[in-house]
Write an enzyme that holds these catalytic residues in place. Structure first.
Site, PDB file in Angstrom:
ATOM      1  N   SER A  86      44.141  49.757  38.449  1.00  0.00           N
ATOM      2  CA  SER A  86      43.962  49.399  39.858  1.00  0.00           C
ATOM      3  C   SER A  86      43.525  50.597  40.677  1.00  0.00           C
ATOM      4  O   SER A  86      44.195  51.644  40.662  1.00  0.00           O
ATOM      5  CB  SER A  86      45.288  48.912  40.452  1.00  0.00           C
ATOM      6  OG  SER A  86      45.737  47.788  39.773  1.00  0.00           O
ATOM      7  N   HIS A 127      39.637  45.218  40.779  1.00  0.00           N
ATOM      8  CA  HIS A 127      39.160  45.170  39.401  1.00  0.00           C
ATOM      9  C   HIS A 127      37.808  44.472  39.380  1.00  0.00           C
ATOM     10  O   HIS A 127      37.710  43.271  39.592  1.00  0.00           O
ATOM     11  CB  HIS A 127      40.131  44.391  38.520  1.00  0.00           C
ATOM     12  CG  HIS A 127      41.473  45.033  38.401  1.00  0.00           C
ATOM     13  ND1 HIS A 127      41.794  45.896  37.388  1.00  0.00           N
ATOM     14  CD2 HIS A 127      42.566  44.961  39.178  1.00  0.00           C
ATOM     15  CE1 HIS A 127      43.028  46.317  37.544  1.00  0.00           C
ATOM     16  NE2 HIS A 127      43.521  45.761  38.632  1.00  0.00           N
ATOM     17  N   HIS A 172      45.776  40.691  33.810  1.00  0.00           N
ATOM     18  CA  HIS A 172      47.225  40.877  33.753  1.00  0.00           C
ATOM     19  C   HIS A 172      47.901  39.543  33.435  1.00  0.00           C
ATOM     20  O   HIS A 172      47.368  38.481  33.754  1.00  0.00           O
ATOM     21  CB  HIS A 172      47.743  41.362  35.114  1.00  0.00           C
ATOM     22  CG  HIS A 172      47.110  42.623  35.604  1.00  0.00           C
ATOM     23  ND1 HIS A 172      45.879  42.641  36.222  1.00  0.00           N
ATOM     24  CD2 HIS A 172      47.550  43.911  35.565  1.00  0.00           C
ATOM     25  CE1 HIS A 172      45.586  43.897  36.541  1.00  0.00           C
ATOM     26  NE2 HIS A 172      46.565  44.685  36.160  1.00  0.00           N
ATOM     27  N   TYR A 192      50.301  38.399  35.079  1.00  0.00           N
ATOM     28  CA  TYR A 192      50.638  37.720  36.344  1.00  0.00           C
ATOM     29  C   TYR A 192      49.493  36.884  36.896  1.00  0.00           C
ATOM     30  O   TYR A 192      49.701  36.073  37.792  1.00  0.00           O
ATOM     31  CB  TYR A 192      51.136  38.730  37.395  1.00  0.00           C
ATOM     32  CG  TYR A 192      50.119  39.732  37.901  1.00  0.00           C
ATOM     33  CD1 TYR A 192      49.064  39.351  38.720  1.00  0.00           C
ATOM     34  CD2 TYR A 192      50.230  41.073  37.562  1.00  0.00           C
ATOM     35  CE1 TYR A 192      48.131  40.281  39.175  1.00  0.00           C
ATOM     36  CE2 TYR A 192      49.310  42.003  38.004  1.00  0.00           C
ATOM     37  CZ  TYR A 192      48.261  41.591  38.812  1.00  0.00           C
ATOM     38  OH  TYR A 192      47.352  42.507  39.248  1.00  0.00           O
ATOM     39  N   GLU A 193      48.298  37.072  36.360  1.00  0.00           N
ATOM     40  CA  GLU A 193      47.184  36.213  36.775  1.00  0.00           C
ATOM     41  C   GLU A 193      47.259  34.855  36.073  1.00  0.00           C
ATOM     42  O   GLU A 193      46.391  34.011  36.279  1.00  0.00           O
ATOM     43  CB  GLU A 193      45.853  36.900  36.456  1.00  0.00           C
ATOM     44  CG  GLU A 193      45.609  38.145  37.297  1.00  0.00           C
ATOM     45  CD  GLU A 193      44.410  38.940  36.815  1.00  0.00           C
ATOM     46  OE1 GLU A 193      43.278  38.523  37.110  1.00  0.00           O
ATOM     47  OE2 GLU A 193      44.603  39.962  36.139  1.00  0.00           O
ATOM     48  N   ALA A 242      48.128  52.189  37.782  1.00  0.00           N
ATOM     49  CA  ALA A 242      48.851  52.577  38.991  1.00  0.00           C
ATOM     50  C   ALA A 242      50.296  52.136  38.789  1.00  0.00           C
ATOM     51  O   ALA A 242      50.541  51.034  38.287  1.00  0.00           O
ATOM     52  CB  ALA A 242      48.255  51.878  40.203  1.00  0.00           C
ATOM     53  N   MET A 282      52.635  46.846  36.109  1.00  0.00           N
ATOM     54  CA  MET A 282      52.408  45.473  35.620  1.00  0.00           C
ATOM     55  C   MET A 282      51.320  45.397  34.553  1.00  0.00           C
ATOM     56  O   MET A 282      50.716  44.341  34.369  1.00  0.00           O
ATOM     57  CB  MET A 282      52.033  44.576  36.803  1.00  0.00           C
ATOM     58  CG  MET A 282      53.080  44.566  37.911  1.00  0.00           C
ATOM     59  SD  MET A 282      52.510  43.653  39.346  1.00  0.00           S
ATOM     60  CE  MET A 282      53.697  44.219  40.587  1.00  0.00           C
ATOM     61  N   SER A 283      51.065  46.513  33.868  1.00  0.00           N
ATOM     62  CA  SER A 283      50.000  46.480  32.848  1.00  0.00           C
ATOM     63  C   SER A 283      50.394  47.372  31.680  1.00  0.00           C
ATOM     64  O   SER A 283      51.558  47.717  31.508  1.00  0.00           O
ATOM     65  CB  SER A 283      48.689  46.994  33.466  1.00  0.00           C
ATOM     66  OG  SER A 283      48.794  48.363  33.784  1.00  0.00           O
ATOM     67  N   ASN A 294      53.493  55.109  44.599  1.00  0.00           N
ATOM     68  CA  ASN A 294      54.567  54.885  45.580  1.00  0.00           C
ATOM     69  C   ASN A 294      55.897  55.236  44.928  1.00  0.00           C
ATOM     70  O   ASN A 294      56.022  55.183  43.704  1.00  0.00           O
ATOM     71  CB  ASN A 294      54.583  53.414  46.023  1.00  0.00           C
ATOM     72  CG  ASN A 294      54.672  52.457  44.834  1.00  0.00           C
ATOM     73  OD1 ASN A 294      53.702  52.261  44.107  1.00  0.00           O
ATOM     74  ND2 ASN A 294      55.832  51.879  44.629  1.00  0.00           N
ATOM     75  N   HIS A 310      49.878  45.981  48.346  1.00  0.00           N
ATOM     76  CA  HIS A 310      48.900  46.231  47.279  1.00  0.00           C
ATOM     77  C   HIS A 310      47.778  47.156  47.782  1.00  0.00           C
ATOM     78  O   HIS A 310      47.321  48.051  47.050  1.00  0.00           O
ATOM     79  CB  HIS A 310      48.337  44.893  46.785  1.00  0.00           C
ATOM     80  CG  HIS A 310      47.404  45.009  45.616  1.00  0.00           C
ATOM     81  ND1 HIS A 310      47.733  45.657  44.448  1.00  0.00           N
ATOM     82  CD2 HIS A 310      46.134  44.565  45.449  1.00  0.00           C
ATOM     83  CE1 HIS A 310      46.710  45.602  43.607  1.00  0.00           C
ATOM     84  NE2 HIS A 310      45.721  44.954  44.187  1.00  0.00           N
TER      85      HIS A 310
HETATM   86  N1  HPA Z   1      55.982  48.229  40.969  1.00  0.00           N
HETATM   87  C1  HPA Z   1      55.238  47.585  40.044  1.00  0.00           C
HETATM   88  N2  HPA Z   1      53.956  47.820  39.864  1.00  0.00           N
HETATM   89  C2  HPA Z   1      53.373  48.771  40.611  1.00  0.00           C
HETATM   90  C3  HPA Z   1      54.092  49.473  41.599  1.00  0.00           C
HETATM   91  C4  HPA Z   1      55.472  49.185  41.782  1.00  0.00           C
HETATM   92  O1  HPA Z   1      56.175  49.770  42.632  1.00  0.00           O
HETATM   93  N3  HPA Z   1      53.219  50.354  42.180  1.00  0.00           N
HETATM   94  C5  HPA Z   1      52.022  50.169  41.567  1.00  0.00           C
HETATM   95  N4  HPA Z   1      52.102  49.214  40.631  1.00  0.00           N
END
Ligand code: HPA
Length: 282
Positions: free
Chosen positions: A36, A67, A89, A91-92, A119, A217-218, A241, A256
């Site tokens: 990402s 993406h 992903h 989640y998609e 990320a 998430m990947s 973050n 996001h």
């Molecule tokens: N959690 C899950 N996935 C992420 C995060 C997060 O804080 N930051 C970037 N991708």
């Protein structure tokens, strides 16, 4: 497009590889999966061709913001590489076979090494937004595995070893690159979760207690499929973050867009590390 399940997967990979080779016959030394907000790395490549995922049979096309969905074959530091700009992903709503199709395609194109970038939220309290973290190991908390179902021995063994998913030699190369650039890399364990909701404070405490330094998430399913295929894997997370404070709620709402912006801001440093690793590959 949807990737087929285990019985037909090898034929689908051969079709997909043939479609890519019709654009360029470059034999990649290394595959690179861009996470990402990290698609900018593709621009560092002296491209011979850029093939949209929609032009590759069975290639799952991403829907997530950030993406693009393009395979770039070309040279980085003079070495032939193939980069995937965009991934799908779980989640998609995609299947584990969909999620790992593109990494298996890199293997089918002959890439012996794959660099997986992503990320991630930082759980280790010393991590800062913008840090790069080398994955030393992972926790697969997605609840699934891309190798479930009949195994095609031509793709890899039924019970692949996962005692060393992330290649220590590649980690050292990346470490050296970070140090040489004056920005040492972090190291840590990446927890891969299903998403798409970000974690609650209680979930963050749980994942941290399980031993993770970052969460995203990947990557974990791709790393499993890559090791199954016998590839050497390097994983690099951009800490976008602080996923939470150990003692209380998030310091602010996580969006996001902010994750993408933070990833893009670290993009040039990631490019520097990937360039050095690719240069050192042979
Ligand atoms: N959690 C899950 N996935 C992420 C995060 C997060 O804080 N930051 C970037 N991708």
């Amino acid at each position: 497009m949807t990737a087929p399940g285990p019985p037909e997967i090898r034929a689908a990979l051969e079709d997909a590889a043939a479609a890519v080779r019709a654009h360029s016959r470059l034999a990649p030394r290394c595959g690179i999966v861009l996470g990402s907000g990290l698609g900018g790395l593709a621009e560092a490549i002296d491209a011979e061709t850029a093939v949209p995922y929609t032009a590759i049979p069975c290639m799952p096309v991403p829907t997530a913001q950030g993406h693009a969905g393009e395979l770039v074959l070309g040279r980085l530091e003079g070495r032939p590489v193939v980069a995937l700009r965009g991934r799908v992903h779980l989640y998609e709503g995609r299947t584990p076979a969909d999620v790992v199709f593109s990494v298996r395609l890199l293997a089918a194109l002959g890439a012996p090494v794959v660099i997986l970038s992503n990320a991630a939220g930082g759980l280790n309290p010393v991590f800062q937004r913008g840090d790069l973290m080398l994955l030393t190991d992972h926790l697969n908390l997605t609840g699934t595995n891309p190798l479930v179902g009949p195994n095609d021995e031509r793709l890899g063994p039924r019970f692949p070893d996962m005692s060393q998913v992330y290649d220590p030699v590649l980690c050292t190369l990346a470490d050296d690159a970070g140090r040489a650039a004056g920005t040492p890399l972090r190291r840590g364990v990446y927890a891969g979760v299903l998403g798409p909701s970000y974690e609650t404070p209680a979930e963050i405490r749980m994942i941290r207690a399980l031993g993770a330094d970052a969460v995203g998430m990947s990557t974990v399913l791709e790393a499993i499929a890559a090791r199954h295929a016998g590839m050497r894997v390097l994983g690099i997370a951009v800490i976008t973050n602080a996923a939470g404070r150990e003692t209380g709620p998030r310091d602010r709402t996580l969006r996001h867009e902010d994750v993408l912006a933070a990833a893009a801001a670290s993009g040039p440093r990631l490019v520097g590390v990937v360039r050095s690793v690719v240069r050192a590959l042979d």
